[in-house]
Design a protein around this motif. Structure first.
Motif, short mmCIF file in Angstrom:
data_model
loop_
_atom_site.label_atom_id
_atom_site.label_comp_id
_atom_site.label_asym_id
_atom_site.label_seq_id
_atom_site.Cartn_x
_atom_site.Cartn_y
_atom_site.Cartn_z
N GLY A 1 0.81 -1.21 0.00
CA GLY A 1 0.00 0.00 0.00
C GLY A 1 0.85 1.26 0.00
O GLY A 1 2.08 1.19 -0.10
N TYR A 2 0.17 2.42 0.07
CA TYR A 2 0.92 3.66 0.27
C TYR A 2 0.09 4.64 1.09
O TYR A 2 -1.10 4.43 1.34
CB TYR A 2 1.43 4.27 -1.03
N TYR A 3 0.76 5.70 1.55
CA TYR A 3 0.17 6.65 2.50
C TYR A 3 0.08 8.02 1.83
O TYR A 3 1.08 8.52 1.34
CB TYR A 3 1.06 6.75 3.75
N PRO B 1 -9.48 2.05 1.89
CA PRO B 1 -8.59 3.09 2.42
C PRO B 1 -8.99 3.46 3.85
O PRO B 1 -10.16 3.39 4.21
CB PRO B 1 -8.81 4.27 1.47
N MET C 1 -5.84 8.15 8.76
CA MET C 1 -4.85 7.97 9.83
C MET C 1 -4.48 9.29 10.49
O MET C 1 -4.41 10.32 9.81
CB MET C 1 -3.59 7.31 9.26
N LEU D 1 0.74 7.80 11.62
CA LEU D 1 1.60 7.87 10.42
C LEU D 1 3.08 7.88 10.82
O LEU D 1 3.91 7.19 10.24
CB LEU D 1 1.29 9.13 9.61
N VAL E 1 4.46 4.57 11.62
CA VAL E 1 4.76 3.75 10.43
C VAL E 1 6.01 4.27 9.74
O VAL E 1 6.86 3.50 9.30
CB VAL E 1 3.56 3.79 9.43
N GLU E 2 6.09 5.60 9.61
CA GLU E 2 7.21 6.18 8.86
C GLU E 2 7.85 7.30 9.69
O GLU E 2 7.36 8.44 9.68
CB GLU E 2 6.69 6.72 7.51
N TYR F 1 -4.37 5.82 4.42
CA TYR F 1 -3.59 4.65 3.97
C TYR F 1 -4.40 3.89 2.92
O TYR F 1 -5.59 3.63 3.13
CB TYR F 1 -3.31 3.75 5.18
N PRO G 1 -4.44 0.46 1.40
CA PRO G 1 -3.76 -0.83 1.59
C PRO G 1 -3.66 -1.67 0.33
O PRO G 1 -2.77 -2.51 0.21
CB PRO G 1 -4.64 -1.55 2.62
N VAL H 1 8.31 3.36 3.53
CA VAL H 1 7.02 3.10 2.88
C VAL H 1 6.79 4.18 1.82
O VAL H 1 7.40 5.25 1.88
CB VAL H 1 5.86 3.14 3.91
N CYS I 1 4.88 7.16 0.00
CA CYS I 1 3.98 8.23 0.43
C CYS I 1 3.67 9.13 -0.77
O CYS I 1 4.52 9.32 -1.63
CB CYS I 1 4.65 9.13 1.47
#
Ligand SMILES: Cc1cc2nc3c(=O)[nH]c(=O)nc-3n(C[C@H](O)[C@H](O)[C@H](O)COP(=O)(O)OP(=O)(O)OC[C@H]3O[C@@H](n4cnc5c(N)ncnc54)[C@H](O)[C@@H]3O)c2cc1C
Length: 418
Positions: free
Chosen positions: A137-139, A165, A168, A173, A176-177, A189, A191, A291, A293
């Motif tokens: 996934g990406y953010y 989605p 968040m 966030l 996670v990052e 997010y 997924p 990740v 973004c």
């Protein structure tokens, strides 16, 4: 099924996916590329497989003031020049920037996005493609409440189509990052999304197509599609040589309007230039990001690749050329450094620009050319060419070898108005 000789013109992600699926089903395939395989828009895109995401045409995309569009610092930039065709194209594009069209296009593209993701999974596994494919996934990260509201709105539009989605908070966030900086107010997010090294994906799949029997001709441009009456006969190379074929697939990206003109088909595909800047952390440092973004307010994608991070984005209608504007490249870094730690200190590894093939309604053209038996088009994927590459290849294989598709693809028909 009788073996059919099919020439695929254009060795970007779309042409290579078409060649692969045609060869897999037993067609005698010749893939012709004017330059090198994967050297066009498919070379340096952001590498996100963004199934289910809205296409280019969104309400408000061109509602901003003319001064804003003429500003080279604006994410969407249209340099001032006299081009009546572009003005007409932009006018039509703008007429498709409505909530109603957005809903319709997301409805049409979502099943194709799901199918493409499944094809990515199975291709990477069954063919052992070494392309840094990650299904994590990406953010989308936002620094303003307006940006967050838009991201949440896009997310809500995706849910009815089987995507999940999730909104968040900043602290989630950051967990996670860790590179995400103070000032980010939250995000979403996605997924289902995936990422890969787009150039490696194209090279690897081209290699597997050859193993399946496809022939690849590089460094040779096609100058004409040959026909007799309403049937396709083959293609003529720029050096004059002719190859006979039962079918021709045009996957020539931003150059797609050239070869169809003789059939009275004026494909309204315009080049939407975008840039990338690949960054490496200084020797001995950590990777910039773990990740992927996307920066909501500027639509810049930040994708971790093997050994570097790619910043990619911006959209510029400045014609079919690869002239790089240094200011646009600097903008990528300027955009990212307020969201992410370490960008300012990172070392530039490479810079690039590529031409997205854009249609006025944001939907690609995939299918047979009416009135010309044996001629097919697969182009106009704009920001979703990597995402929809595999499903496009599958659809073209079905059109060429079976005369119809197993997935709904009417929205992609060549003659649909617009
Ligand atoms: C900055 C940027 C970021 C992007 N990010 C993403 C992303 O994250 N996810 C995503 O899904 N998409 C993304 N895209 C869009 C994606 O890159 C394109 O939609 C896709 O690459 C288009 O593929 P294509 O095969 O149609 O075109 P191309 O890759 O441009 O290939 C067309 C090929 O046709 C060849 N050709 C043209 N004319 C002839 C001829 N007459 N004879 C022989 N060969 C010919 C050209 O040389 C070229 O190699 C991005 C694009 C850019 C610019």
């Amino acid at each position: 099924m009788a073996e059919r000789r099919v020439v695929v013109v254009g060795g970007g992600v779309i042409g290579v996916c078409c060649a692969y699926f045609l060869a897999k089903e037993g067609a005698d395939v010749i893939l012709v590329e004017r330059d090198e395989i994967g050297c066009g828009a498919s070379f340096g895109n952001a590498g996100t497989i963004a199934a289910g995401h809205p296409p280019l045409n969104k309400p408000g995309r061109i509602r901003r003031s003319i001064l804003d569009l003429l500003n080279p610092k604006s994410p969407l930039y249209i340099p001032l020049r006299w081009d009546p065709g572009l003005i007409r194209w932009l006018w039509t594009f703008r007429s498709f920037c409505t909530e109603q069209h957005l809903k319709a296009s997301m409805g049409a593209l979502a099943p194709l996005g799901h199918a493409s993701l499944e094809l990515f999974d199975s291709l990477v596994e069954s063919e052992g493609l070494d392309c840094n494919y990650e299904r994590a996934g990406y953010y989308e990260i936002c620094r303003t409440d307006k940006g967050l509201a838009e991201a949440v709105h896009d997310a809500a539009m995706m849910r009815p189509h089987g995507f999940h989605p999730r909104k968040m908070r900043f602290d989630e966030l950051r967990e996670v990052e860790p590179a995400i900086l103070d000032g980010v107010v939250g995000g979403v997010y996605f997924p289902e999304a995936a990422t890969c090294d787009p150039h490696r994906f194209v090279l690897e799949l081209a290699d597997r197509s050859v193993r399946l029997g496809a022939q690849i001709e590089t460094g040779r441009g096609v100058s004409e599609i040959l026909s007799s009456g309403r049937s396709i006969q083959g293609v003529r190379f720029e050096d004059g040589e002719v190859i006979e074929a039962d079918a021709v697939v045009l996957a020539t990206g931003s150059y797609s309007s050239v070869l169809t003109k003789k059939f009275g088909l004026h494909l309204p595909v315009r080049a939407g230039k975008g840039y990338h800047r690949d960054l490496e952390v200084a020797e001995g440092g950590e990777t910039l990001l773990s990740v992927a973004c996307v920066l909501a307010e500027t639509s810049v994608f930040c994708t971790p690749m093997r050994g570097f991070t790619r910043l990619a984005g911006t959209l510029e209608f400045s014609g079919v050329n690869h002239q790089m504007r240094p200011g646009r490249l600097k903008q990528l870094t300027a955009a990212a450094e307020v969201y992410l730690d370490g960008v300012r200190e990172a070392v530039i590894r490479s810079e690039w620009c590529g031409l997205r093939p854009c249609t006025p309604d944001g939907i690609p053209y995939v299918g047979p050319v009416p009135g010309q038996s044996g001629l097919f088009v697969a182009t106009g994927h704009a920001m979703l060419g990597l995402t929809l590459g595999p499903v496009t290849g599958k659809l073209i294989e079905e059109h060429v070898l079976r005369g119809g598709t197993s997935l709904p693809s009417e929205a992609l028909e060549i003659q649909r108005g617009g």
